[in-house]
Scaffold this active site. Structure first.
Site, short mmCIF file in Angstrom:
data_model
loop_
_atom_site.label_atom_id
_atom_site.label_comp_id
_atom_site.label_asym_id
_atom_site.label_seq_id
_atom_site.Cartn_x
_atom_site.Cartn_y
_atom_site.Cartn_z
N GLU A 123 0.85 -1.21 0.00
CA GLU A 123 0.00 0.00 0.00
C GLU A 123 0.87 1.25 0.00
O GLU A 123 1.94 1.25 0.62
CB GLU A 123 -0.86 0.02 1.27
N ASP A 124 0.40 2.31 -0.63
CA ASP A 124 1.14 3.58 -0.59
C ASP A 124 1.08 4.20 0.79
O ASP A 124 2.10 4.57 1.37
CB ASP A 124 0.59 4.54 -1.67
N ASP A 127 -4.05 5.93 5.87
CA ASP A 127 -4.59 7.20 6.37
C ASP A 127 -5.62 6.85 7.45
O ASP A 127 -5.26 6.58 8.59
CB ASP A 127 -5.18 7.96 5.17
N PHE A 176 -1.75 16.13 4.04
CA PHE A 176 -1.91 15.55 2.71
C PHE A 176 -0.58 15.61 1.97
O PHE A 176 0.04 16.66 1.87
CB PHE A 176 -3.00 16.29 1.92
N ARG A 189 2.18 11.78 -9.19
CA ARG A 189 2.57 10.40 -8.88
C ARG A 189 4.03 10.12 -9.27
O ARG A 189 4.67 9.24 -8.72
CB ARG A 189 1.67 9.40 -9.61
P1 IMP Z 1 -7.61 5.43 3.94
O1 IMP Z 1 -8.69 4.47 3.58
O2 IMP Z 1 -8.16 6.67 4.62
O3 IMP Z 1 -6.50 4.81 4.78
O4 IMP Z 1 -6.94 5.99 2.60
C1 IMP Z 1 -6.90 5.23 1.46
C2 IMP Z 1 -6.30 5.88 0.24
O5 IMP Z 1 -6.49 7.30 0.22
C3 IMP Z 1 -4.80 5.67 0.14
O6 IMP Z 1 -4.46 4.40 -0.36
C4 IMP Z 1 -4.45 6.79 -0.82
O7 IMP Z 1 -4.67 6.39 -2.16
C5 IMP Z 1 -5.41 7.90 -0.45
N1 IMP Z 1 -4.72 8.87 0.45
C6 IMP Z 1 -4.80 8.93 1.79
N2 IMP Z 1 -4.02 9.93 2.28
C7 IMP Z 1 -3.41 10.50 1.20
C8 IMP Z 1 -2.45 11.58 1.04
O8 IMP Z 1 -1.98 12.23 1.97
N3 IMP Z 1 -2.10 11.85 -0.25
C9 IMP Z 1 -2.57 11.17 -1.34
N4 IMP Z 1 -3.45 10.14 -1.23
C10 IMP Z 1 -3.86 9.82 0.03
MG MG Z 2 -5.65 9.11 -4.68
#
Ligand code: IMP
Ligand code: MG
Length: 205
Positions: A123-124, A127, A176, A189
């Site tokens: 995973e990148d 969050d 962010f 990206r």
């Molecule tokens: P989550 O479900 O809130 O953990 O976030 C899921 C997805 O939101 C990640 O896999 C990212 O693709 C996107 N995301 C969350 N935070 C960021 C950020 O700071 N920058 C860019 N994409 C984000």
């Molecule tokens: Mg995104």
């Protein structure tokens, strides 16, 4: 030019202004670098060595979550000195564009059967953790021999569910970020580092 060797022409080509201009355009909306290119690469080497040790004698299946994980997948996989296969999943979150709802729609499913496989999900960023939580539940149902997670970034203190992320590159503040696979409106990206956007870059959208 008389007397100019072929080599000097090649050397000269490295400095053509259009290449520098292209690099600048990519970085125009970046306020500052949070994690530099070298720092990321050093960390991936470290993680790759740890994963190589942990899975010694086994074969891994790496699953990348598109699109954000595509850069990490390419770099990290080359630091893992084990036989491995790669697969990708694409997911989208239901609900508002800026907030994860926790309900995830699978846009592209895996090509591989996970039964009895050692699976490492790539995973990148973690969050809220809701996307990952959903994915882990979904993948566990496919009965892999093992299932662990490697995330480049984890935002501190904002996960809404408890998650066991075995391999984490960097813990970062809950701001962010873009770059190294991560986008804002599909851009940035291709930055080799993780950076913060200028406030005016958000204002355009
Ligand atoms: P989550 O479900 O809130 O953990 O976030 C899921 C997805 O939101 C990640 O896999 C990212 O693709 C996107 N995301 C969350 N935070 C960021 C950020 O700071 N920058 C860019 N994409 C984000
Ligand atoms: Mg995104």
């Amino acid at each position: 030019m008389e007397g100019r060797s072929a080599l000097s022409e090649v050397e000269g080509a490295v400095h053509v202004p259009s290449v520098e201009a292209a690099a600048d355009a990519r970085e125009r909306d970046i306020e500052r670098v949070l994690i530099g290119e070298q720092e990321i690469q050093d960390k991936l080497r470290e993680l790759g060595e740890q994963i190589t040790r942990d899975y010694e004698g086994r074969e891994l299946l790496l699953i990348g979550v598109l699109k954000g994980a595509f850069v990490l997948m390419a770099d990290l996989s080359r630091h893992i000195r084990l036989p491995l296969e790669v697969d990708f999943m694409a997911v989208a979150s239901y609900g508002a564009a800026t907030k994860t709802s926790g309900v995830v729609r699978i846009l592209k499913d895996l090509d591989h059967d996970l039964e009895a496989r050692d699976v490492l999900l790539i995973e990148d960023i973690v969050d809220s953790g809701l996307t990952l939580n959903y994915l882990l539940k979904n993948l566990r149902g496919r009965r892999p021999a093992s299932l662990e997670v490697c995330a480049l970034l984890k935002k501190t203190g904002i996960q809404r569910v408890h998650l066991d992320v075995k391999y984490v590159g960097f813990e970062i503040p809950p701001d962010f970020v873009v770059g190294y696979g991560l986008d804002f409106a599909e851009r940035f990206r291709n930055l080799p580092y993780v950076g913060l956007l200028k406030p005016e870059a958000y204002a355009d959208i």
